[in-house]
Write a protein that holds these residues in place. Structure first.
Motif, PDB file in Angstrom:
ATOM      1  N   SER A 210       0.768  -1.277  -0.144  1.00  0.00           N
ATOM      2  CA  SER A 210      -0.150   0.016  -0.045  1.00  0.00           C
ATOM      3  C   SER A 210       1.033   1.196   0.003  1.00  0.00           C
ATOM      4  CB  SER A 210      -0.685   0.023   1.257  1.00  0.00           C
ATOM      5  OG  SER A 210      -0.297  -0.053   2.463  1.00  0.00           O
ATOM      6  N   HIS A 211       0.218   2.201  -0.455  1.00  0.00           N
ATOM      7  CA  HIS A 211       0.859   3.624  -0.560  1.00  0.00           C
ATOM      8  C   HIS A 211      -0.288   4.759  -0.035  1.00  0.00           C
ATOM      9  CE1 HIS A 211       4.068   2.393  -3.263  1.00  0.00           C
ATOM     10  NE2 HIS A 211       3.155   1.514  -3.724  1.00  0.00           N
ATOM     11  N   SER A 212       0.332   5.528   0.690  1.00  0.00           N
ATOM     12  CA  SER A 212      -0.699   6.853   1.152  1.00  0.00           C
ATOM     13  C   SER A 212      -1.083   7.529  -0.078  1.00  0.00           C
ATOM     14  CB  SER A 212       0.219   7.790   2.145  1.00  0.00           C
ATOM     15  OG  SER A 212       1.141   8.333   1.259  1.00  0.00           O
ATOM     16  N   ASP A 213      -2.561   7.871   0.007  1.00  0.00           N
ATOM     17  CA  ASP A 213      -2.920   8.542  -0.687  1.00  0.00           C
ATOM     18  C   ASP A 213      -2.405   9.802  -1.215  1.00  0.00           C
ATOM     19  OD1 ASP A 213      -4.930   6.541  -0.860  1.00  0.00           O
ATOM     20  OD2 ASP A 213      -6.520   7.607   0.069  1.00  0.00           O
ATOM     21  N   ALA A 214      -1.707  10.457  -0.303  1.00  0.00           N
ATOM     22  CA  ALA A 214      -1.189  11.638  -0.492  1.00  0.00           C
ATOM     23  C   ALA A 214       0.051  11.701  -1.448  1.00  0.00           C
ATOM     24  CB  ALA A 214      -0.546  12.250   1.066  1.00  0.00           C
ATOM     25  N   GLU A 215       0.673  10.470  -0.899  1.00  0.00           N
ATOM     26  CA  GLU A 215       2.009  10.358  -1.723  1.00  0.00           C
ATOM     27  C   GLU A 215       1.731  10.074  -3.325  1.00  0.00           C
ATOM     28  OE1 GLU A 215       5.745   7.154  -2.161  1.00  0.00           O
ATOM     29  OE2 GLU A 215       4.330   6.993  -0.837  1.00  0.00           O
ATOM     30  N   LEU A 216       0.501   9.263  -3.430  1.00  0.00           N
ATOM     31  CA  LEU A 216       0.317   9.028  -4.861  1.00  0.00           C
ATOM     32  C   LEU A 216      -0.374  10.043  -5.490  1.00  0.00           C
ATOM     33  CD1 LEU A 216      -1.428   5.289  -4.585  1.00  0.00           C
ATOM     34  CD2 LEU A 216       0.849   6.007  -5.240  1.00  0.00           C
ATOM     35  N   ALA A 217      -1.091  10.940  -4.744  1.00  0.00           N
ATOM     36  CA  ALA A 217      -1.741  12.060  -5.473  1.00  0.00           C
ATOM     37  C   ALA A 217      -0.869  13.197  -5.807  1.00  0.00           C
ATOM     38  CB  ALA A 217      -2.698  12.721  -4.338  1.00  0.00           C
ATOM     39  N   SER A 218       0.515  12.985  -5.309  1.00  0.00           N
ATOM     40  CA  SER A 218       1.709  14.247  -5.616  1.00  0.00           C
ATOM     41  C   SER A 218       2.142  13.686  -6.903  1.00  0.00           C
ATOM     42  CB  SER A 218       2.646  14.084  -4.539  1.00  0.00           C
ATOM     43  OG  SER A 218       3.337  13.050  -4.312  1.00  0.00           O
ATOM     44  N   LEU A 219       1.857  12.525  -7.389  1.00  0.00           N
ATOM     45  CA  LEU A 219       2.778  12.054  -8.715  1.00  0.00           C
ATOM     46  C   LEU A 219       1.803  12.551  -9.868  1.00  0.00           C
ATOM     47  CD1 LEU A 219       3.693   8.173  -7.598  1.00  0.00           C
ATOM     48  CD2 LEU A 219       5.018  10.308  -7.332  1.00  0.00           C
ATOM     49  N   THR A 220       2.449  12.520 -10.978  1.00  0.00           N
ATOM     50  CA  THR A 220       1.948  13.099 -12.040  1.00  0.00           C
ATOM     51  C   THR A 220       1.179  11.876 -12.754  1.00  0.00           C
ATOM     52  OG1 THR A 220       3.805  12.547 -13.632  1.00  0.00           O
ATOM     53  CG2 THR A 220       3.650  14.797 -12.687  1.00  0.00           C
ATOM     54  N   VAL A 221       0.301  12.032 -13.629  1.00  0.00           N
ATOM     55  CA  VAL A 221      -0.346  10.773 -14.321  1.00  0.00           C
ATOM     56  C   VAL A 221       0.580  10.007 -14.848  1.00  0.00           C
ATOM     57  CG1 VAL A 221      -1.891  10.114 -16.130  1.00  0.00           C
ATOM     58  CG2 VAL A 221      -2.582  12.092 -14.638  1.00  0.00           C
ATOM     59  N   ALA A 222       1.632  10.642 -15.593  1.00  0.00           N
ATOM     60  CA  ALA A 222       2.557   9.923 -16.503  1.00  0.00           C
ATOM     61  C   ALA A 222       3.450   8.924 -15.571  1.00  0.00           C
ATOM     62  CB  ALA A 222       3.533  10.646 -17.177  1.00  0.00           C
ATOM     63  N   ALA A 223       3.717   9.206 -14.285  1.00  0.00           N
ATOM     64  CA  ALA A 223       4.211   8.738 -13.302  1.00  0.00           C
ATOM     65  C   ALA A 223       3.505   7.435 -12.672  1.00  0.00           C
ATOM     66  CB  ALA A 223       4.920   9.561 -12.117  1.00  0.00           C
ATOM     67  N   LEU A 224       2.327   7.842 -12.404  1.00  0.00           N
ATOM     68  CA  LEU A 224       1.356   6.751 -12.216  1.00  0.00           C
ATOM     69  C   LEU A 224       1.299   5.554 -13.016  1.00  0.00           C
ATOM     70  CD1 LEU A 224      -1.498   8.976 -10.796  1.00  0.00           C
ATOM     71  CD2 LEU A 224       0.140   7.421  -9.254  1.00  0.00           C
ATOM     72  N   LYS A 225       1.186   6.067 -14.200  1.00  0.00           N
ATOM     73  CA  LYS A 225       0.890   4.689 -15.423  1.00  0.00           C
ATOM     74  C   LYS A 225       2.210   4.256 -15.466  1.00  0.00           C
ATOM     75  CE  LYS A 225      -2.268   7.175 -18.297  1.00  0.00           C
ATOM     76  NZ  LYS A 225      -2.710   7.867 -19.683  1.00  0.00           N
ATOM     77  N   GLU A 226       3.510   4.807 -15.093  1.00  0.00           N
ATOM     78  CA  GLU A 226       4.722   4.050 -15.198  1.00  0.00           C
ATOM     79  C   GLU A 226       4.680   2.928 -14.340  1.00  0.00           C
ATOM     80  OE1 GLU A 226       8.302   2.718 -16.669  1.00  0.00           O
ATOM     81  OE2 GLU A 226       6.639   4.088 -17.712  1.00  0.00           O
ATOM     82  N   ARG A 227       4.173   3.468 -13.043  1.00  0.00           N
ATOM     83  CA  ARG A 227       4.077   2.414 -11.547  1.00  0.00           C
ATOM     84  C   ARG A 227       3.228   1.229 -12.136  1.00  0.00           C
ATOM     85  NH1 ARG A 227       5.007   4.801  -5.879  1.00  0.00           N
ATOM     86  NH2 ARG A 227       6.818   6.456  -6.184  1.00  0.00           N
TER      87      ARG A 227
END
Length: 390
Positions: A25-42
């Motif tokens: 799991s990851h904190s919502d705040a940490e994930l929210a700080s990422l860009t869409v491109a970074a989220l898609k990469e993960r």
């Protein structure tokens, strides 16, 4: 045989954590700080879908990661290929005769050693060390008295320059004479040349016409070399006797698309039929005739049947190689360079010495295919005659 699959490797996890649900799991705040491109990469790293809004991507990353269900096993690597044999062709059967060198019969012998070789372009051959070396070996090691070359590919304007270079390769022009037939129908095509040592005796050479009405007769395809009966070779005695005639020939090729096949092989009016008539005209009286060269007997039934017509009546010639060596196998004179056929000895026998009926079998001392000599897609062939037995 199917090999066992290697054991799967798993990451160690605390005992309190179920192996079927490893929490990442990851904190919502940490994930929210990422860009869409970074989220898609993960998501791509985890093999998850990357479509949807940013909130959908965060929700997908926040969910516990299930262990992947075992899929089908990976395909096995192909079995190793067996090493390729360097020569998969049938090994040649050694010819059943020992090559004889010039002068082997002792003092007073009247021997003539003649060689025939399709050089596939004489200027190119003379530019290569391998080609010059083979020419020198023919005259030095094999003691050749008459050398007949086919497919010289010369224009008449090239003859003087090439003849000088050829004499140099043979060890000096003072010992040799030469005659040439060049194509005037097509530049850089066909052509034959006959060379002989001056010590051979009273000899002359001229073009032989086969079909004056066709362009093939203007392609420099045949030379007639004549040795008078009074001549001696190798220091032998003189005296009269039958005249020896050697016909140096480069028979027309039927062509890659067989455009000349019918012209070549027609039994009534083809080039081969006309050539047989020209041979018969020379084999009169006490003349002894031998045809030497590239017969271009390809693999079509028509070409093979046409070659057999030289051996059948009324001409009734003999294949000198078969007379001496019987049914020896693997003895070829041509190998395709494009197919790299020579190392595997996948070739054709298309270069011949054909003897007219007037040449007695006892006069043939030896015939060889000099397969170890390179420089062309053909190898030289060698004939030794006992002139005293003519």
């Amino acid at each position: 045989m199917r090999l066992p699959l290697p054991p799967r490797l798993w990451l160690a996890a605390p005992a309190s954590v179920s192996m079927s649900h490893i929490s990442m799991s990851h904190s919502d705040a940490e994930l929210a700080s990422l860009t869409v491109a970074a989220l898609k990469e993960r998501l791509r790293e985890r093999g998850l879908r990357v479509s949807g809004r940013k909130a959908d991507l965060i929700e997908r990353l926040s969910a516990p990661l299930s262990s992947p269900s075992p899929g089908p096993p990976p395909p096995l690597p192909p079995p190793p290929r067996a090493p390729r044999r360097p020569n998969s062709a049938r090994p040649p059967v050694p010819i059943d005769a020992t090559p004889r060198k010039a002068g082997a019969a002792g003092p007073g012998a009247r021997r003539l050693r003649a060689a025939s070789w399709n050089v596939a372009g004489l200027r190119g051959l003379l530019r290569r060390e391998e080609g010059r070396s083979t020419l020198r070996r023919l005259v030095d090691e094999e003691g050749v008295d008459v050398l007949m070359l086919q497919e010289t590919k010369l224009q008449e304007s090239h003859v003087a320059e090439v003849e000088a270079a050829l004499y140099e390769a043979l060890g000096g022009g003072e010992a040799w004479r030469a005659a040439w037939a060049c194509s005037t129908a097509r530049k850089g095509y066909a052509g034959v040349s006959t060379l002989w040592r001056r010590r051979v005796g009273d000899a002359a050479c001229r073009p032989l016409s086969v079909d004056p009405a066709h362009e093939a007769d203007r392609e420099g395809r045949a030379l007639l070399w004549e040795l008078s009966g009074a001549s001696a070779v190798g220091g032998g005695g003189g005296g009269g006797g039958p005249r020896l005639k050697l016909i140096n020939v480069y028979v027309p090729n039927s062509g890659a698309d067989l455009q000349r096949l019918e012209y070549r092989t027609d039994r009534a009016a083809g080039w081969d039929a006309r050539f047989r008539a020209a041979i018969a005209a020379q084999a009169t009286g006490e003349s002894r005739v031998c045809v030497c060269g590239d017969m271009n007997a390809g693999t079509t039934p028509e070409e093979r049947a046409s070659l057999r017509c030289f051996l059948a009546p009324p001409l009734g010639m003999r294949d000198a190689f078969r007379q001496v060596h019987g049914r020896a196998a693997g003895q070829y004179t041509y190998w395709s360079q494009r197919a790299r056929a020579r190392p595997a000895n996948r070739g054709l026998r298309i270069d011949y010495f054909l003897l007219a009926s007037g040449v007695p079998p006892a006069a043939v001392v030896d015939v060889q295919h000099l397969q170890e000599m390179h420089g062309s897609d053909h190898c030289p062939i060698l004939l030794e005659l006992d002139l005293a037995r003519l």
